[in-house]
Write a protein that holds these residues in place. Structure first.
Motif, PDB file in Angstrom:
ATOM      1  N   LEU A 189     -20.686 -24.369   1.337  1.00  0.00           N
ATOM      2  CA  LEU A 189     -19.253 -24.149   1.606  1.00  0.00           C
ATOM      3  C   LEU A 189     -18.653 -25.314   2.390  1.00  0.00           C
ATOM      4  CD1 LEU A 189     -18.766 -20.382   2.559  1.00  0.00           C
ATOM      5  CD2 LEU A 189     -18.152 -21.531   0.428  1.00  0.00           C
ATOM      6  N   VAL A 190     -19.422 -25.826   3.385  1.00  0.00           N
ATOM      7  CA  VAL A 190     -18.924 -26.962   4.176  1.00  0.00           C
ATOM      8  C   VAL A 190     -18.643 -28.137   3.243  1.00  0.00           C
ATOM      9  CG1 VAL A 190     -19.546 -28.672   5.945  1.00  0.00           C
ATOM     10  CG2 VAL A 190     -20.067 -26.250   6.322  1.00  0.00           C
ATOM     11  N   GLN A 191     -19.575 -28.421   2.352  1.00  0.00           N
ATOM     12  CA  GLN A 191     -19.403 -29.547   1.432  1.00  0.00           C
ATOM     13  C   GLN A 191     -18.221 -29.313   0.489  1.00  0.00           C
ATOM     14  OE1 GLN A 191     -21.121 -32.603   1.006  1.00  0.00           O
ATOM     15  NE2 GLN A 191     -21.892 -32.118   3.040  1.00  0.00           N
ATOM     16  N   LEU A 192     -18.154 -28.090  -0.065  1.00  0.00           N
ATOM     17  CA  LEU A 192     -17.052 -27.803  -1.000  1.00  0.00           C
ATOM     18  C   LEU A 192     -15.697 -27.909  -0.297  1.00  0.00           C
ATOM     19  CD1 LEU A 192     -18.558 -24.757  -2.937  1.00  0.00           C
ATOM     20  CD2 LEU A 192     -18.203 -27.069  -3.832  1.00  0.00           C
ATOM     21  N   ALA A 193     -15.671 -27.403   0.947  1.00  0.00           N
ATOM     22  CA  ALA A 193     -14.399 -27.396   1.679  1.00  0.00           C
ATOM     23  C   ALA A 193     -13.969 -28.809   2.053  1.00  0.00           C
ATOM     24  CB  ALA A 193     -14.523 -26.534   2.935  1.00  0.00           C
ATOM     25  N   TYR A 194     -14.900 -29.587   2.616  1.00  0.00           N
ATOM     26  CA  TYR A 194     -14.499 -30.846   3.254  1.00  0.00           C
ATOM     27  C   TYR A 194     -14.822 -32.096   2.443  1.00  0.00           C
ATOM     28  CZ  TYR A 194     -13.814 -27.720   7.187  1.00  0.00           C
ATOM     29  OH  TYR A 194     -13.375 -26.689   7.981  1.00  0.00           O
ATOM     30  N   ALA A 195     -15.773 -32.003   1.488  1.00  0.00           N
ATOM     31  CA  ALA A 195     -16.106 -33.204   0.714  1.00  0.00           C
ATOM     32  C   ALA A 195     -15.609 -33.102  -0.724  1.00  0.00           C
ATOM     33  CB  ALA A 195     -17.623 -33.440   0.727  1.00  0.00           C
ATOM     34  N   SER A 196     -15.567 -31.878  -1.244  1.00  0.00           N
ATOM     35  CA  SER A 196     -15.206 -31.736  -2.662  1.00  0.00           C
ATOM     36  C   SER A 196     -13.747 -31.382  -2.875  1.00  0.00           C
ATOM     37  CB  SER A 196     -16.072 -30.660  -3.326  1.00  0.00           C
ATOM     38  OG  SER A 196     -17.429 -30.960  -3.181  1.00  0.00           O
ATOM     39  N   GLY A 197     -13.028 -31.213  -1.776  1.00  0.00           N
ATOM     40  CA  GLY A 197     -11.579 -31.065  -1.919  1.00  0.00           C
ATOM     41  C   GLY A 197     -11.076 -29.650  -2.101  1.00  0.00           C
ATOM     42  N   TYR A 198     -11.952 -28.624  -1.916  1.00  0.00           N
ATOM     43  CA  TYR A 198     -11.458 -27.254  -2.068  1.00  0.00           C
ATOM     44  C   TYR A 198     -10.676 -26.781  -0.844  1.00  0.00           C
ATOM     45  CZ  TYR A 198     -14.010 -26.503  -6.397  1.00  0.00           C
ATOM     46  OH  TYR A 198     -14.439 -26.566  -7.694  1.00  0.00           O
ATOM     47  N   GLY A 199     -10.905 -27.444   0.299  1.00  0.00           N
ATOM     48  CA  GLY A 199     -10.227 -27.020   1.520  1.00  0.00           C
ATOM     49  C   GLY A 199     -10.924 -25.816   2.142  1.00  0.00           C
ATOM     50  N   ALA A 200     -10.501 -25.512   3.370  1.00  0.00           N
ATOM     51  CA  ALA A 200     -11.244 -24.531   4.164  1.00  0.00           C
ATOM     52  C   ALA A 200     -10.785 -23.087   3.949  1.00  0.00           C
ATOM     53  CB  ALA A 200     -11.172 -24.896   5.640  1.00  0.00           C
ATOM     54  N   ARG A 201      -9.765 -22.863   3.101  1.00  0.00           N
ATOM     55  CA  ARG A 201      -9.450 -21.475   2.728  1.00  0.00           C
ATOM     56  C   ARG A 201     -10.347 -21.142   1.547  1.00  0.00           C
ATOM     57  NH1 ARG A 201      -5.293 -18.947   5.086  1.00  0.00           N
ATOM     58  NH2 ARG A 201      -5.312 -17.408   3.434  1.00  0.00           N
ATOM     59  N   ILE A 202     -11.591 -20.876   1.873  1.00  0.00           N
ATOM     60  CA  ILE A 202     -12.643 -20.783   0.868  1.00  0.00           C
ATOM     61  C   ILE A 202     -13.667 -19.771   1.368  1.00  0.00           C
ATOM     62  CG2 ILE A 202     -13.997 -22.635   1.971  1.00  0.00           C
ATOM     63  CD1 ILE A 202     -14.773 -23.720  -0.663  1.00  0.00           C
ATOM     64  N   GLY A 203     -14.365 -19.120   0.466  1.00  0.00           N
ATOM     65  CA  GLY A 203     -15.427 -18.208   0.901  1.00  0.00           C
ATOM     66  C   GLY A 203     -16.137 -17.622  -0.299  1.00  0.00           C
ATOM     67  N   PHE A 204     -17.234 -16.950  -0.031  1.00  0.00           N
ATOM     68  CA  PHE A 204     -18.002 -16.319  -1.111  1.00  0.00           C
ATOM     69  C   PHE A 204     -17.389 -14.989  -1.497  1.00  0.00           C
ATOM     70  CE2 PHE A 204     -21.454 -18.827   0.962  1.00  0.00           C
ATOM     71  CZ  PHE A 204     -21.702 -19.658  -0.120  1.00  0.00           C
ATOM     72  N   SER A 205     -17.609 -14.617  -2.754  1.00  0.00           N
ATOM     73  CA  SER A 205     -17.274 -13.287  -3.230  1.00  0.00           C
ATOM     74  C   SER A 205     -18.493 -12.797  -4.006  1.00  0.00           C
ATOM     75  CB  SER A 205     -16.037 -13.374  -4.130  1.00  0.00           C
ATOM     76  OG  SER A 205     -15.723 -12.114  -4.618  1.00  0.00           O
ATOM     77  N   PHE A 206     -19.191 -11.821  -3.454  1.00  0.00           N
ATOM     78  CA  PHE A 206     -20.502 -11.407  -3.939  1.00  0.00           C
ATOM     79  C   PHE A 206     -20.358 -10.067  -4.653  1.00  0.00           C
ATOM     80  CE2 PHE A 206     -24.655  -9.306  -2.884  1.00  0.00           C
ATOM     81  CZ  PHE A 206     -25.474 -10.189  -3.558  1.00  0.00           C
ATOM     82  N   HIS A 207     -20.880  -9.975  -5.847  1.00  0.00           N
ATOM     83  CA  HIS A 207     -20.771  -8.719  -6.607  1.00  0.00           C
ATOM     84  C   HIS A 207     -22.158  -8.213  -6.943  1.00  0.00           C
ATOM     85  CE1 HIS A 207     -16.467  -9.337  -7.053  1.00  0.00           C
ATOM     86  NE2 HIS A 207     -16.784 -10.606  -7.194  1.00  0.00           N
ATOM     87  N   PHE A 208     -22.331  -6.930  -6.842  1.00  0.00           N
ATOM     88  CA  PHE A 208     -23.628  -6.347  -7.180  1.00  0.00           C
ATOM     89  C   PHE A 208     -23.425  -4.891  -7.549  1.00  0.00           C
ATOM     90  CE2 PHE A 208     -24.100  -3.848  -3.277  1.00  0.00           C
ATOM     91  CZ  PHE A 208     -23.180  -4.474  -2.452  1.00  0.00           C
ATOM     92  N   GLU A 209     -24.365  -4.359  -8.331  1.00  0.00           N
ATOM     93  CA  GLU A 209     -24.362  -2.924  -8.575  1.00  0.00           C
ATOM     94  C   GLU A 209     -25.340  -2.326  -7.605  1.00  0.00           C
ATOM     95  OE1 GLU A 209     -24.744  -2.144 -12.737  1.00  0.00           O
ATOM     96  OE2 GLU A 209     -22.759  -3.007 -13.097  1.00  0.00           O
ATOM     97  N   LYS A 210     -25.017  -1.148  -7.089  1.00  0.00           N
ATOM     98  CA  LYS A 210     -25.781  -0.575  -5.976  1.00  0.00           C
ATOM     99  C   LYS A 210     -27.269  -0.598  -6.287  1.00  0.00           C
ATOM    100  CE  LYS A 210     -25.039   1.304  -1.952  1.00  0.00           C
ATOM    101  NZ  LYS A 210     -24.752   0.247  -1.002  1.00  0.00           N
ATOM    102  N   GLY A 211     -28.050  -1.248  -5.438  1.00  0.00           N
ATOM    103  CA  GLY A 211     -29.497  -1.266  -5.610  1.00  0.00           C
ATOM    104  C   GLY A 211     -30.145  -0.433  -4.529  1.00  0.00           C
ATOM    105  N   ASP A 212     -31.311  -0.833  -4.129  1.00  0.00           N
ATOM    106  CA  ASP A 212     -32.048  -0.113  -3.105  1.00  0.00           C
ATOM    107  C   ASP A 212     -32.310  -1.105  -1.979  1.00  0.00           C
ATOM    108  OD1 ASP A 212     -33.621   1.643  -1.728  1.00  0.00           O
ATOM    109  OD2 ASP A 212     -35.411   1.271  -2.937  1.00  0.00           O
ATOM    110  N   GLN A 213     -31.229  -1.481  -1.279  1.00  0.00           N
ATOM    111  CA  GLN A 213     -31.352  -2.518  -0.256  1.00  0.00           C
ATOM    112  C   GLN A 213     -32.356  -2.102   0.814  1.00  0.00           C
ATOM    113  OE1 GLN A 213     -27.881  -1.814  -1.067  1.00  0.00           O
ATOM    114  NE2 GLN A 213     -27.867  -3.534  -2.439  1.00  0.00           N
ATOM    115  N   LYS A 214     -33.213  -3.050   1.198  1.00  0.00           N
ATOM    116  CA  LYS A 214     -34.255  -2.771   2.220  1.00  0.00           C
ATOM    117  C   LYS A 214     -33.639  -2.937   3.607  1.00  0.00           C
ATOM    118  CE  LYS A 214     -37.668  -2.511  -0.812  1.00  0.00           C
ATOM    119  NZ  LYS A 214     -36.997  -1.755  -1.812  1.00  0.00           N
TER     120      LYS A 214
END
Ligand code: NAP
Length: 214
Positions: A189-214
């Motif tokens: 994210l640091v690289q994408l935000a500051y070196a690749s030009g995406y800027g710091a209004r950036i973040g992950f969006s994680f999708h999953f179907e309910k599993g059996d989280q430990k």
């Protein structure tokens, strides 16, 4: 909840702002300029103190220090009689921000655990300060996802609640050793935000179907 923050820079102050707004009692610490620290804290309706005072004050202690001075900051905690949750927000960045000093065979979080025997360490790298200081925490209308790792399920839950309080979405990522992979993801994210030009209004969006989280 009482929260002690070690590090009163962009991140520490950004977190304090949200946490105070959610009704937490916050103490900021670790500045070379005591007067500036006091002013920043007063402006946020927070307390200012030494690192030892903030660590003693917090039911949860937040670590928001530049990697190069993290061991110095932790040394200032001194003796703590009770175990405390330590929310590690750091990136083990090289001084020129070109990469990480630690990764994949251990993690910054695991190294911090060695330096802080009093701590139940939970790793969760918050969104960029640019987002924390902006009027809303949304990117394209959505909260950004923050991976939360730690060996103690209850401690992960407590930090996950604070991640929600700052306006992000916690993703339970299991044991602390998973920080070996979430930290490089943070570096991406640091690289994408500051070196690749995406800027710091950036973040992950994680999708999953309910599993059996430990
Ligand atoms: N900023 C972000 O968007 C962000 C997001 C996620 C994670 N992080 C991580 O959070 C940590 C803190 O980042 P930050 O951006 O808040 O850093 P920062 O703005 O540079 O803040 C550094 C803090 O450490 C204090 N400090 C005390 N002694 C210091 C010394 N000898 N050298 C440098 N600082 C000293 C500074 O106090 P004075 O300057 O008042 O003395 C300040 O309170 C880093 O590990 C970073 O990778 C940052």
């Amino acid at each position: 909840m009482r929260i002690g923050i070690i590090g009163a820079g962009n991140l520490g102050i950004g977190l304090a702002k949200h946490l105070v707004a959610k009704g937490h009692s916050v103490m900021l610490s670790f500045s070379r300029d005591r007067e500036k620290l006091q002013k920043s804290a007063s402006a946020l309706n927070a307390h200012a103190g030494t690192v030892a005072e903030a660590a003693a004050f917090g039911e949860i202690v937040v670590l928001a220090t530049p990697w190069g001075v993290t061991s110095q900051a932790l040394a200032q905690v001194g003796e703590l009689v009770e175990e405390k949750i330590l929310w590690d927000c750091t990136n083990a960045l090289k001084p020129d921000i070109s990469g990480l000093l630690i990764g994949t065979t251990t993690s910054g979080a695991e190294e911090i655990a060695k330096l802080a025997p009093w701590a139940i360490v939970v790793k969760a790298i918050p969104p960029f300060a640019e987002l924390l200081h902006s009027p809303d925490m949304l990117v394209e209308g959505n909260p950004v996802d923050v991976f939360v790792c730690g060996d103690d399920r209850e401690a992960r839950g407590a930090v996950a609640k604070l991640v929600e309080d700052i306006g992000a979405r916690p993703i339970d990522a299991g044991p602390l050793a998973l920080a070996r992979y979430t930290e490089p993801a943070g570096m991406l994210l640091v690289q994408l935000a500051y070196a690749s030009g995406y800027g710091a209004r950036i973040g992950f969006s994680f999708h999953f179907e309910k599993g059996d989280q430990k």
